[in-house]
Motif scaffolding. Structure first.
Motif, PDB file in Angstrom:
ATOM      1  N   GLU A  40       0.812  -1.219   0.000  1.00  0.00           N
ATOM      2  CA  GLU A  40       0.000   0.000   0.000  1.00  0.00           C
ATOM      3  C   GLU A  40       0.847   1.272   0.000  1.00  0.00           C
ATOM      4  OE1 GLU A  40      -3.547   2.135   2.623  1.00  0.00           O
ATOM      5  OE2 GLU A  40      -2.895   0.105   3.139  1.00  0.00           O
ATOM      6  N   TYR A  41       1.977   1.245   0.676  1.00  0.00           N
ATOM      7  CA  TYR A  41       2.777   2.463   0.843  1.00  0.00           C
ATOM      8  C   TYR A  41       4.060   2.473   0.027  1.00  0.00           C
ATOM      9  CZ  TYR A  41      -0.533   2.886   4.656  1.00  0.00           C
ATOM     10  OH  TYR A  41      -1.693   2.947   5.400  1.00  0.00           O
ATOM     11  N   LEU A  42       4.119   1.643  -1.011  1.00  0.00           N
ATOM     12  CA  LEU A  42       5.314   1.588  -1.858  1.00  0.00           C
ATOM     13  C   LEU A  42       5.657   2.938  -2.477  1.00  0.00           C
ATOM     14  CD1 LEU A  42       5.416  -1.737  -3.908  1.00  0.00           C
ATOM     15  CD2 LEU A  42       7.310  -0.624  -2.727  1.00  0.00           C
ATOM     16  N   ASP A  43       4.657   3.742  -2.763  1.00  0.00           N
ATOM     17  CA  ASP A  43       4.895   5.033  -3.412  1.00  0.00           C
ATOM     18  C   ASP A  43       5.157   6.176  -2.435  1.00  0.00           C
ATOM     19  OD1 ASP A  43       4.613   3.862  -5.896  1.00  0.00           O
ATOM     20  OD2 ASP A  43       2.468   4.301  -6.012  1.00  0.00           O
ATOM     21  N   VAL A  44       5.136   5.881  -1.134  1.00  0.00           N
ATOM     22  CA  VAL A  44       5.420   6.927  -0.141  1.00  0.00           C
ATOM     23  C   VAL A  44       6.928   6.951   0.096  1.00  0.00           C
ATOM     24  CG1 VAL A  44       4.979   7.779   2.191  1.00  0.00           C
ATOM     25  CG2 VAL A  44       3.165   6.590   0.938  1.00  0.00           C
ATOM     26  N   HIS A  45       7.511   8.129  -0.036  1.00  0.00           N
ATOM     27  CA  HIS A  45       8.956   8.274   0.103  1.00  0.00           C
ATOM     28  C   HIS A  45       9.366   8.393   1.570  1.00  0.00           C
ATOM     29  CE1 HIS A  45      12.746  10.563   0.303  1.00  0.00           C
ATOM     30  NE2 HIS A  45      13.071   9.723  -0.669  1.00  0.00           N
ATOM     31  N   CYS A  49      13.990   5.422   8.640  1.00  0.00           N
ATOM     32  CA  CYS A  49      12.969   4.874   9.536  1.00  0.00           C
ATOM     33  C   CYS A  49      13.586   4.708  10.917  1.00  0.00           C
ATOM     34  CB  CYS A  49      12.487   3.523   9.022  1.00  0.00           C
ATOM     35  SG  CYS A  49      11.370   2.656  10.158  1.00  0.00           S
ATOM     36  N   TYR A  50      12.878   5.206  11.913  1.00  0.00           N
ATOM     37  CA  TYR A  50      13.256   4.987  13.309  1.00  0.00           C
ATOM     38  C   TYR A  50      12.215   4.068  13.914  1.00  0.00           C
ATOM     39  CZ  TYR A  50      16.605   8.728  12.800  1.00  0.00           C
ATOM     40  OH  TYR A  50      17.658   9.490  12.381  1.00  0.00           O
ATOM     41  N   THR A  51      12.690   3.099  14.697  1.00  0.00           N
ATOM     42  CA  THR A  51      11.775   2.126  15.259  1.00  0.00           C
ATOM     43  C   THR A  51      12.116   1.811  16.705  1.00  0.00           C
ATOM     44  OG1 THR A  51      10.798  -0.080  14.953  1.00  0.00           O
ATOM     45  CG2 THR A  51      13.110   0.151  14.394  1.00  0.00           C
ATOM     46  N   LEU A  65       9.398  -1.953   4.707  1.00  0.00           N
ATOM     47  CA  LEU A  65      10.453  -1.306   3.913  1.00  0.00           C
ATOM     48  C   LEU A  65      11.317  -2.295   3.120  1.00  0.00           C
ATOM     49  CD1 LEU A  65      11.469   1.377   6.536  1.00  0.00           C
ATOM     50  CD2 LEU A  65      10.072   1.698   4.479  1.00  0.00           C
ATOM     51  N   ARG A  66      10.910  -3.551   3.062  1.00  0.00           N
ATOM     52  CA  ARG A  66      11.674  -4.567   2.330  1.00  0.00           C
ATOM     53  C   ARG A  66      11.938  -4.117   0.891  1.00  0.00           C
ATOM     54  NH1 ARG A  66       8.158  -8.467   2.475  1.00  0.00           N
ATOM     55  NH2 ARG A  66       7.442  -8.016   0.365  1.00  0.00           N
ATOM     56  N   ASP A  67      13.147  -4.352   0.435  1.00  0.00           N
ATOM     57  CA  ASP A  67      13.581  -4.032  -0.928  1.00  0.00           C
ATOM     58  C   ASP A  67      13.669  -2.527  -1.189  1.00  0.00           C
ATOM     59  OD1 ASP A  67      13.708  -6.786  -1.500  1.00  0.00           O
ATOM     60  OD2 ASP A  67      11.608  -6.810  -2.138  1.00  0.00           O
ATOM     61  N   ARG A  68      13.657  -1.736  -0.152  1.00  0.00           N
ATOM     62  CA  ARG A  68      13.829  -0.287  -0.299  1.00  0.00           C
ATOM     63  C   ARG A  68      15.133   0.085   0.400  1.00  0.00           C
ATOM     64  NH1 ARG A  68       7.982   2.457   0.843  1.00  0.00           N
ATOM     65  NH2 ARG A  68       9.135   4.302   0.244  1.00  0.00           N
ATOM     66  N   ASN A  69      15.802   1.037  -0.127  1.00  0.00           N
ATOM     67  CA  ASN A  69      17.075   1.462   0.438  1.00  0.00           C
ATOM     68  C   ASN A  69      16.837   2.520   1.524  1.00  0.00           C
ATOM     69  OD1 ASN A  69      19.821   1.637   0.799  1.00  0.00           O
ATOM     70  ND2 ASN A  69      20.111   3.095  -0.869  1.00  0.00           N
ATOM     71  N   VAL A  70      16.119   2.104   2.585  1.00  0.00           N
ATOM     72  CA  VAL A  70      15.789   3.009   3.679  1.00  0.00           C
ATOM     73  C   VAL A  70      16.426   2.448   4.954  1.00  0.00           C
ATOM     74  CG1 VAL A  70      13.933   4.026   5.065  1.00  0.00           C
ATOM     75  CG2 VAL A  70      13.598   3.670   2.599  1.00  0.00           C
ATOM     76  N   PRO A  71      17.344   3.186   5.563  1.00  0.00           N
ATOM     77  CA  PRO A  71      17.943   2.692   6.806  1.00  0.00           C
ATOM     78  C   PRO A  71      16.890   2.608   7.918  1.00  0.00           C
ATOM     79  CG  PRO A  71      18.759   4.894   6.276  1.00  0.00           C
ATOM     80  CD  PRO A  71      17.886   4.481   5.151  1.00  0.00           C
ATOM     81  N   ILE A  72      16.969   1.528   8.708  1.00  0.00           N
ATOM     82  CA  ILE A  72      16.090   1.322   9.857  1.00  0.00           C
ATOM     83  C   ILE A  72      16.961   1.424  11.103  1.00  0.00           C
ATOM     84  CG2 ILE A  72      14.547  -0.286  11.038  1.00  0.00           C
ATOM     85  CD1 ILE A  72      13.920  -1.490   8.247  1.00  0.00           C
ATOM     86  N   ILE A  73      16.654   2.409  11.933  1.00  0.00           N
ATOM     87  CA  ILE A  73      17.460   2.704  13.117  1.00  0.00           C
ATOM     88  C   ILE A  73      16.595   2.529  14.357  1.00  0.00           C
ATOM     89  CG2 ILE A  73      18.789   4.498  14.315  1.00  0.00           C
ATOM     90  CD1 ILE A  73      19.112   5.798  11.445  1.00  0.00           C
ATOM     91  N   THR A  74      17.055   1.704  15.293  1.00  0.00           N
ATOM     92  CA  THR A  74      16.308   1.553  16.540  1.00  0.00           C
ATOM     93  C   THR A  74      16.709   2.657  17.511  1.00  0.00           C
ATOM     94  OG1 THR A  74      17.931   0.030  17.494  1.00  0.00           O
ATOM     95  CG2 THR A  74      16.078  -0.953  16.309  1.00  0.00           C
ATOM     96  N   ASP A  75      15.748   3.074  18.316  1.00  0.00           N
ATOM     97  CA  ASP A  75      15.999   4.094  19.339  1.00  0.00           C
ATOM     98  C   ASP A  75      15.204   3.694  20.581  1.00  0.00           C
ATOM     99  OD1 ASP A  75      15.710   6.610  20.930  1.00  0.00           O
ATOM    100  OD2 ASP A  75      16.807   7.461  19.224  1.00  0.00           O
ATOM    101  N   ASP A  76      15.895   3.561  21.700  1.00  0.00           N
ATOM    102  CA  ASP A  76      15.261   3.117  22.941  1.00  0.00           C
ATOM    103  C   ASP A  76      14.148   4.048  23.405  1.00  0.00           C
ATOM    104  OD1 ASP A  76      16.886   0.905  23.006  1.00  0.00           O
ATOM    105  OD2 ASP A  76      18.289   1.740  24.472  1.00  0.00           O
ATOM    106  N   ARG A  77      14.169   5.295  22.995  1.00  0.00           N
ATOM    107  CA  ARG A  77      13.115   6.232  23.392  1.00  0.00           C
ATOM    108  C   ARG A  77      11.778   5.903  22.744  1.00  0.00           C
ATOM    109  NH1 ARG A  77      16.687  11.488  22.106  1.00  0.00           N
ATOM    110  NH2 ARG A  77      17.202  10.078  20.396  1.00  0.00           N
ATOM    111  N   LEU A  78      11.788   5.011  21.746  1.00  0.00           N
ATOM    112  CA  LEU A  78      10.569   4.628  21.040  1.00  0.00           C
ATOM    113  C   LEU A  78       9.987   3.304  21.533  1.00  0.00           C
ATOM    114  CD1 LEU A  78      11.641   5.643  17.418  1.00  0.00           C
ATOM    115  CD2 LEU A  78      10.377   6.996  19.114  1.00  0.00           C
ATOM    116  N   VAL A  79      10.528   2.770  22.620  1.00  0.00           N
ATOM    117  CA  VAL A  79      10.016   1.526  23.188  1.00  0.00           C
ATOM    118  C   VAL A  79       8.573   1.741  23.654  1.00  0.00           C
ATOM    119  CG1 VAL A  79      10.765   1.934  25.577  1.00  0.00           C
ATOM    120  CG2 VAL A  79      10.689  -0.403  24.684  1.00  0.00           C
TER     121      VAL A  79
END
Length: 183
Positions: A40-45, A49-51, A65-79
């Motif tokens: 559904e969101y393939l066309d959203v740039h 990504c922070y998780t 975000l599979r197959d997209r060149n978007v870094p996924i960064i974890t942040d403990d403040r988002l727990v």
């Protein structure tokens, strides 16, 4: 742009258990929800990504975000918000005098920790620091952010961005694997 998304479904979601910081993985339905969001969101740039560090949020982000060149960064403040000794409790609303229910039914009255739960002040402090230290500078540099997290944590970010009163904390109804545009 700033977007936020809640993780996909887990077994505890299906059993109506309070999850909070308990690290419960996605179930098959949750993975299917994330797969649908991927399409559904393939066309959203998104530039980044922070998780949350919890597996249900990280796995949702990875699938979306599979197959997209978007870094996924974890942040403990988002727990997830801690529900203290009430984590794992099923159907709390069916227990009329359960102290944690005030958090959900009357957020403006939830002013103190119950059973070791996190307070709104604590939740807003950590998510507020994430907004000021990460979100604002990234948005100001022209980048698009996706945050993948949890119901209460996401609501705290939404309340701060939209300047909502605590009484409106749950008013946004964070659906699982649905994208919400904040900025």
């Amino acid at each position: 742009m700033l977007y936020i998304m809640r993780h996909g479904k887990t077994e505890w979601n299906q059993q109506h258990k309070l999850q909070g910081r308990t690290d419960i993985p996605l179930n098959d339905e949750g993975r299917k929800m994330a797969e649908a969001a991927h399409t559904e969101y393939l066309d959203v740039h998104f530039d980044v990504c922070y998780t949350s560090p919890l597996i249900r949020a990280k796995e949702t982000a990875e699938i979306v975000l599979r197959d997209r060149n978007v870094p996924i960064i974890t942040d403990d403040r988002l727990v997830g918000m801690s529900f203290g000794c009430y984590e794992g409790l099923a159907n709390s609303f069916q227990i009329p005098d359960c102290p944690i229910n005030v958090l959900f039914k009357e957020p403006a009255s939830y002013t103190e920790s119950v059973g070791g739960s996190e307070t709104f002040d604590e939740l807003f402090a950590r998510t507020g620091s994430f907004i000021s230290e990460v979100v604002t500078p990234t948005i100001n540099s022209g980048k698009d952010i996706l945050i993948v997290g949890h119901g209460a944590m996401n609501s705290a970010i939404i309340c701060q961005i939209r300047k909502l009163e605590i009484s409106d904390f749950w008013s946004n109804g964070i659906e699982q694997c649905k994208l919400v545009r904040l900025i």
